[in-house]
Design a protein around this motif. Structure first.
Motif, PDB file in Angstrom:
ATOM      1  N   ARG A 163     -19.828  22.076  31.695  1.00 18.77           N
ATOM      2  CA  ARG A 163     -20.381  23.067  32.538  1.00 18.77           C
ATOM      3  C   ARG A 163     -19.971  24.353  32.458  1.00 18.77           C
ATOM      4  O   ARG A 163     -20.998  25.186  32.310  1.00 18.77           O
ATOM      5  N   LEU A 164     -18.718  24.348  32.113  1.00 21.59           N
ATOM      6  CA  LEU A 164     -18.189  25.843  31.723  1.00 21.59           C
ATOM      7  C   LEU A 164     -18.792  26.534  30.537  1.00 21.59           C
ATOM      8  O   LEU A 164     -19.337  27.615  30.319  1.00 21.59           O
ATOM      9  N   GLU A 165     -18.815  25.464  29.690  1.00 22.17           N
ATOM     10  CA  GLU A 165     -19.423  26.064  28.094  1.00 22.17           C
ATOM     11  C   GLU A 165     -20.894  26.389  28.478  1.00 22.17           C
ATOM     12  O   GLU A 165     -21.391  27.514  27.676  1.00 22.17           O
ATOM     13  N   ALA A 166     -21.641  25.751  29.096  1.00 22.77           N
ATOM     14  CA  ALA A 166     -22.860  26.112  29.433  1.00 22.77           C
ATOM     15  C   ALA A 166     -23.097  27.253  30.247  1.00 22.77           C
ATOM     16  O   ALA A 166     -24.008  28.238  29.981  1.00 22.77           O
ATOM     17  N   ALA A 167     -22.222  27.659  31.020  1.00 19.82           N
ATOM     18  CA  ALA A 167     -22.424  28.735  32.040  1.00 19.82           C
ATOM     19  C   ALA A 167     -22.043  30.046  31.083  1.00 19.82           C
ATOM     20  O   ALA A 167     -22.421  30.973  31.411  1.00 19.82           O
ATOM     21  N   TYR A 168     -21.200  29.949  30.191  1.00 16.97           N
ATOM     22  CA  TYR A 168     -20.960  31.116  29.339  1.00 16.97           C
ATOM     23  C   TYR A 168     -21.407  30.870  27.931  1.00 16.97           C
ATOM     24  O   TYR A 168     -21.221  31.816  26.904  1.00 16.97           O
ATOM     25  N   LEU A 179      -9.102  15.270  29.818  1.00 16.94           N
ATOM     26  CA  LEU A 179     -10.135  14.147  30.049  1.00 16.94           C
ATOM     27  C   LEU A 179     -11.323  14.653  31.220  1.00 16.94           C
ATOM     28  O   LEU A 179     -12.103  13.952  31.724  1.00 16.94           O
ATOM     29  N   ARG A 180     -11.396  15.816  31.466  1.00 16.78           N
ATOM     30  CA  ARG A 180     -12.347  16.532  32.530  1.00 16.78           C
ATOM     31  C   ARG A 180     -13.480  16.974  31.725  1.00 16.78           C
ATOM     32  O   ARG A 180     -13.836  18.290  31.723  1.00 16.78           O
ATOM     33  N   THR A 181     -14.213  16.054  30.976  1.00 17.99           N
ATOM     34  CA  THR A 181     -15.317  16.492  30.275  1.00 17.99           C
ATOM     35  C   THR A 181     -16.270  17.251  30.780  1.00 17.99           C
ATOM     36  O   THR A 181     -17.023  18.222  30.309  1.00 17.99           O
ATOM     37  N   ALA A 182     -16.959  16.707  31.989  1.00 21.92           N
ATOM     38  CA  ALA A 182     -18.124  17.078  32.558  1.00 21.92           C
ATOM     39  C   ALA A 182     -18.020  18.501  32.997  1.00 21.92           C
ATOM     40  O   ALA A 182     -18.862  19.198  32.868  1.00 21.92           O
ATOM     41  N   GLU A 183     -16.643  18.822  33.342  1.00 22.01           N
ATOM     42  CA  GLU A 183     -16.390  20.317  33.921  1.00 22.01           C
ATOM     43  C   GLU A 183     -16.104  21.129  32.730  1.00 22.01           C
ATOM     44  O   GLU A 183     -16.951  22.428  32.969  1.00 22.01           O
ATOM     45  N   ALA A 223      -5.903  14.311  19.013  1.00 24.18           N
ATOM     46  CA  ALA A 223      -5.299  15.763  19.174  1.00 24.18           C
ATOM     47  C   ALA A 223      -4.934  15.729  21.136  1.00 24.18           C
ATOM     48  O   ALA A 223      -3.993  16.222  21.354  1.00 24.18           O
ATOM     49  N   VAL A 224      -5.952  15.164  21.668  1.00 28.87           N
ATOM     50  CA  VAL A 224      -5.507  14.791  23.141  1.00 28.87           C
ATOM     51  C   VAL A 224      -4.211  14.277  23.722  1.00 28.87           C
ATOM     52  O   VAL A 224      -3.632  14.709  24.232  1.00 28.87           O
ATOM     53  N   ARG A 225      -4.304  13.091  22.796  1.00 28.01           N
ATOM     54  CA  ARG A 225      -3.104  12.251  23.021  1.00 28.01           C
ATOM     55  C   ARG A 225      -1.715  13.086  22.634  1.00 28.01           C
ATOM     56  O   ARG A 225      -1.034  13.035  23.510  1.00 28.01           O
ATOM     57  N   SER A 226      -1.865  13.705  21.796  1.00 23.92           N
ATOM     58  CA  SER A 226      -0.662  14.446  21.037  1.00 23.92           C
ATOM     59  C   SER A 226      -0.264  15.631  22.073  1.00 23.92           C
ATOM     60  O   SER A 226       0.772  15.821  22.543  1.00 23.92           O
ATOM     61  N   THR A 227      -1.407  16.158  22.428  1.00 24.75           N
ATOM     62  CA  THR A 227      -1.094  17.287  23.601  1.00 24.75           C
ATOM     63  C   THR A 227      -0.648  16.846  24.976  1.00 24.75           C
ATOM     64  O   THR A 227       0.288  17.588  25.465  1.00 24.75           O
ATOM     65  N   ARG A 228      -1.102  15.622  25.394  1.00 24.61           N
ATOM     66  CA  ARG A 228      -0.818  15.291  26.548  1.00 24.61           C
ATOM     67  C   ARG A 228       0.954  14.755  26.560  1.00 24.61           C
ATOM     68  O   ARG A 228       1.720  14.767  27.429  1.00 24.61           O
ATOM     69  N   ILE A 229       1.151  14.386  25.382  1.00 25.90           N
ATOM     70  CA  ILE A 229       2.561  13.769  25.129  1.00 25.90           C
ATOM     71  C   ILE A 229       3.389  15.127  24.815  1.00 25.90           C
ATOM     72  O   ILE A 229       4.739  15.168  25.724  1.00 25.90           O
ATOM     73  N   SER A 283      -9.928  27.079  30.574  1.00 21.61           N
ATOM     74  CA  SER A 283     -10.136  26.880  29.221  1.00 21.61           C
ATOM     75  C   SER A 283     -10.977  25.591  29.064  1.00 21.61           C
ATOM     76  O   SER A 283     -10.613  24.428  29.703  1.00 21.61           O
ATOM     77  N   PRO A 284     -12.031  25.452  28.613  1.00 21.37           N
ATOM     78  CA  PRO A 284     -12.707  24.020  28.191  1.00 21.37           C
ATOM     79  C   PRO A 284     -11.974  23.317  27.577  1.00 21.37           C
ATOM     80  O   PRO A 284     -11.851  22.027  27.553  1.00 21.37           O
ATOM     81  N   SER A 285     -11.283  23.763  26.483  1.00 20.76           N
ATOM     82  CA  SER A 285     -10.584  22.927  25.705  1.00 20.76           C
ATOM     83  C   SER A 285      -9.490  22.502  26.291  1.00 20.76           C
ATOM     84  O   SER A 285      -9.066  21.050  26.176  1.00 20.76           O
ATOM     85  N   PHE A 286      -8.637  23.001  27.290  1.00 22.50           N
ATOM     86  CA  PHE A 286      -7.666  22.603  28.140  1.00 22.50           C
ATOM     87  C   PHE A 286      -8.215  21.406  29.023  1.00 22.50           C
ATOM     88  O   PHE A 286      -7.754  20.368  29.103  1.00 22.50           O
ATOM     89  N   LEU A 287      -9.554  21.545  29.755  1.00 20.30           N
ATOM     90  CA  LEU A 287     -10.044  20.720  30.315  1.00 20.30           C
ATOM     91  C   LEU A 287     -10.392  19.381  29.482  1.00 20.30           C
ATOM     92  O   LEU A 287     -10.128  18.207  30.225  1.00 20.30           O
ATOM     93  N   ARG A 288     -10.930  19.429  28.285  1.00 20.63           N
ATOM     94  CA  ARG A 288     -11.002  18.357  27.609  1.00 20.63           C
ATOM     95  C   ARG A 288      -9.713  17.586  27.270  1.00 20.63           C
ATOM     96  O   ARG A 288      -9.679  16.377  27.148  1.00 20.63           O
ATOM     97  N   THR A 289      -8.714  18.117  27.214  1.00 16.82           N
ATOM     98  CA  THR A 289      -7.363  17.336  27.011  1.00 16.82           C
ATOM     99  C   THR A 289      -7.042  16.655  28.158  1.00 16.82           C
ATOM    100  O   THR A 289      -6.059  15.676  28.074  1.00 16.82           O
TER     101      THR A 289
END
Length: 436
Positions: free
Chosen positions: A206-211, A199-203, A224-230, A191-197
């Motif tokens: 690339r996934l969003e572009a591929a699809y 902090l794997r933004t570049a990955e 939201a990222v901080r909340s999800t990580r905690i 999931s691109p959203s999971f990758l962003r949480t």
């Protein structure tokens, strides 16, 4: 990057999720389809009370699966959890087929349901994220026909094998989900959203572009990222969402109580009413077909009206069909009513899943759905025991039908009371984040 044409097909994701949910539905609902061959028959010769207890205990496994795995999905990623849950319940089904005693059968059934409970939130979260923004309800509705189709296959397998070969080959077929595991491992994206949480933004880019999803998926804000990580669960009660979260939990409890009560005991109740094993299982088949057709039609309507009114219509349809079944109509009309009840049961739950998936943001979507289904499993756990009491006391079709119509009516009332103002406000906020 935004102008690049997608290099990979979204259909592969949706088909794999659908196949996983088909296996999920087969393994979950096969218990009800095989009860007429388990109760009072060798090798276990179980009583209705024992069968109801195992049905409820196994659903405790689903509760734990939805709760634990649904939350882990937002921490460990969708793909890894999807594959692990699929492999777990498929292996447990094979163990059920070979179980030498009722006690071990119950243990393996518990493990299978734990895996089943973990797959649905993950598959829904993946499908919702990759579905085109303007067609989310339609795509998610199509994927959510998987469990209902699995129920159809379970019913057909029982019709073909139960009387002549017993329950073991019916459960062995449930291990076919293992065939999907390697394809899911190599073909499902993260999931691109999971990758962003994480902090794997570049990955994620690339996934969003591929699809071909660049600019269409939800990008969570830093808070939201901080909340999800905690703690992913904390967001379910943040920013005025607590009331809606609790109402969604209550609605899911009522929905799953109706579904698991009816789907577990419908064949056995019909058998006690004088139908043979094959005829009694055919009512579950009609129930399942109604769920498939109802889910497709409801998902199409949901694109225009949203899932909320379809949930209300589904609950009312289930209650009406069950009340009419209590009048002991002719067999042909009983079959039609079972199909309508299937739309109002499984079909309604699919629309509830759609509503929940659209209500929560991507960063907590699997957690929100996992918690709703976990709490809802309290109703699922109560359903088989509730039905066992009705059967044990000789309630028959009229009493059972009226008893299961009541929670469906209450569910419709609660859905009417559910406010959508907060959902609209969150949607506007999410759009503002995307623009930013």
């Amino acid at each position: 990057m935004n102008s690049n044409a997608p290099r990979k097909s979204l259909a592969v994701i949706f088909v794999l999720c659908w196949l996983g949910l088909l296996a999920d539905g087969y393994d979950l609902y096969v218990y009800g389809a095989t009860l007429p061959g388990l109760i009072g028959h060798p090798p276990f010769n179980v009583t209705p009370a024992a069968a109801g207890a195992v049905g409820s205990i196994a659903l405790v496994g689903m509760l734990l699966g939805s709760l634990i795995v649904g939350t882990l999905t937002d921490r460990l990623g969708r793909r890894r959890i999807f594959v692990s849950a699929l492999a777990l319940f498929s292996l447990a089904m094979l163990a059920c087929a070979a179980a030498p005693s009722w006690e071990l059968f119950a243990v393996f059934r518990f493990v299978a349901c734990f895996g089943v409970g973990g797959l649905l939130p993950t598959a829904v979260a993946l499908t919702n994220e990759f579905a085109p923004p303007g067609r989310k309800s339609l795509v998610l509705g199509a994927v959510l026909t998987g469990p209902a189709v699995g129920t159809v296959v379970a019913s057909l397998s029982s019709l073909a094998l139960l009387e002549g070969s017993g329950f073991r080959p019916v459960y062995a077929i449930g291990a076919a989900g293992l065939l999907i595991v390697p394809f899911a491992w190599f073909l499902l994206p993260e999931s691109p959203s999971f990758l962003r949480t994480q902090l794997r933004t570049a990955e994620a880019d690339r996934l969003e572009a591929a699809y071909g999803l660049t600019g269409s998926t939800e990008s969570p804000a830093p808070s939201a990222v901080r909340s999800t990580r905690i703690s992913p669960t904390r967001a379910l009660f943040a920013e005025g969402t607590a009331r809606t979260t609790v109402l969604l939990w209550a609605i899911t409890v009522l929905s799953l109580l109706t579904i698991f009560g009816v789907s577990t005991w419908l064949p056995q109740i019909m058998r006690t009413a004088g139908f043979g094993v094959g005829s009694s299982v055919s009512f579950l088949l009609a129930y399942s077909v109604g769920a498939v057709v109802g889910t497709v039609l409801a998902s199409i309507a949901s694109q225009k009206f949203g899932p909320r009114p379809l949930v209300i219509v589904g609950f009312v349809s289930a209650a009406a069909a069950l009340l009419l079944m209590s009048t002991n109509p002719p067999a042909a009309l009983m079959t039609v009513l079972a199909a309508v009840a299937g739309f109002g049961g499984l079909g309604t739950q699919n629309m509830i899943n759609d509503f929940i998936a659209q209500y929560y943001p991507a960063a907590t979507r699997a957690t929100g759905l996992g918690w709703a289904l976990a709490v809802g499993r309290l109703g699922a756990i109560a359903g088989p025991t509730y039905g066992a009491l009705l059967v044990s006391f000789g309630g028959g079709v009229p009493v059972a039908a009226m008893a299961f119509a009541a929670p469906a009516l209450i569910g419709a009332v609660l859905m009417l009371a559910l406010r959508t103002r907060t959902a609209r406000r969150l949607a506007v906020a999410a759009d503002a984040e995307l623009v930013a």
